[in-house]
Write an enzyme that holds these catalytic residues in place. Structure first.
Site, PDB file in Angstrom:
ATOM      1  CB  ALA A 148      10.150  -3.302  14.183  1.00  0.00           C
ATOM      2  CB  SER A 168       2.870  -8.023  15.961  1.00  0.00           C
ATOM      3  OG  SER A 168       3.899  -7.476  14.945  1.00  0.00           O
ATOM      4  CG  ASN A 169       6.856  -4.153  15.913  1.00  0.00           C
ATOM      5  OD1 ASN A 169       6.666  -3.665  14.880  1.00  0.00           O
ATOM      6  ND2 ASN A 169       7.668  -5.233  16.390  1.00  0.00           N
ATOM      7  NE  ARG A 170       1.884   2.876  16.094  1.00  0.00           N
ATOM      8  CZ  ARG A 170       2.360   4.052  16.235  1.00  0.00           C
ATOM      9  NH1 ARG A 170       2.693   4.736  17.340  1.00  0.00           N
ATOM     10  NH2 ARG A 170       2.007   4.923  15.139  1.00  0.00           N
ATOM     11  CB  SER A 171       7.376  -2.516  11.896  1.00  0.00           C
ATOM     12  OG  SER A 171       8.102  -2.412  10.614  1.00  0.00           O
TER      13      SER A 171
END
Ligand code: CTP
Length: 213
Positions: free
Chosen positions: A88, A21-24
């Protein structure tokens, strides 16, 4: 107007407990949905997994992966006048999903990935008179990268932010953005709360929208 907004990250699972995943945090997308609803628009918010309360007067559709988000956007697109892609979206997903949790001893040192579809590009043939807006979170060559995405993805508006600047980007309540569009000079906004940035974005979309018949 009817707004379709996406927010948050997507999660790309490779077993029942592990994902990429990512930091959004979803804050910018939730602020956009809330601002549109507060200005009297009908809003559907397609949200990846976030720790935020649903904005008032907004219908929220919860999704997990990029493929789920694409399917949800496809379901809603015909009914909307504007699509604002704040999410994101993970660009890649693991090629294989294991139904049972992978044991450490059985795991390979590499995870093979396959590309996810680009949601904006996939929806382009169905754009018609709709306003399409995207975000470009960059760490260098901000305006050049954002301008490229505006044209490549066939957008009307792109909101560029340099996520390396203090007070901008992920996990903050503020942002520093430049709004680029196909028909106006770039609009550089100072450090502002994400709520205030969201209002500016909605106002830009309202100005661009074809007049009601
Ligand atoms: N986006 C999308 N589908 C994807 C990836 C991104 O619709 N699979 C949307 C985002 O919601 C955003 C815009 O495209 O509005 C730009 O996203 P970004 O991640 O900055 O662009 P990418 O196309 O992934 O380009 P790169 O990773 O090369 O910067």
């Amino acid at each position: 107007m009817k707004f379709l907004v996406t927010a948050g990250p997507t999660r790309e699972f490779f077993d029942p407990v592990r994902f990429l995943s990512n930091r959004s945090s979803g804050r910018m997308g939730y602020a956009v949905a809330a601002a549109a609803a507060a200005r009297g628009h009908e809003v559907v918010l397609i949200s990846g997994p976030v720790a935020l309360a649903p904005p008032p007067a907004v219908r929220v559709v919860n999704v997990v992966s990029a493929l789920d988000m694409l399917a949800a956007v496809e379901d809603e697109i015909e009914k909307c006048d504007a699509l604002v892609m704040c999410a994101a979206v993970a660009d890649w997903r693991p090629k294989v999903f294991s139904e049972s949790k992978l044991k450490k001893r059985d795991m390979a040192a590499r995870i093979e990935l396959v590309p996810n579809p680009d949601i904006l590009s996939a929806l382009r043939p169905r754009k018609g008179n709709r306003i399409f807006a995207g975000f470009a979170a960059e760490t260098g060559n901000l305006l050049e990268e954002a301008q490229g995405k505006l044209l490549r993805k066939g957008l009307d508006i792109i909101v560029a932010n340099d996520v390396t600047q203090p007070g901008a980007g992920f996990e903050t309540d503020t942002n520093i953005v430049t709004i680029l569009s196909t028909d106006a000079e770039p609009e550089h906004l100072p450090l502002m709360g994400k709520d205030a940035v969201a209002v500016r974005i909605i106002e830009r979309i309202e100005r661009k929208a074809p007049a009601a018949p």
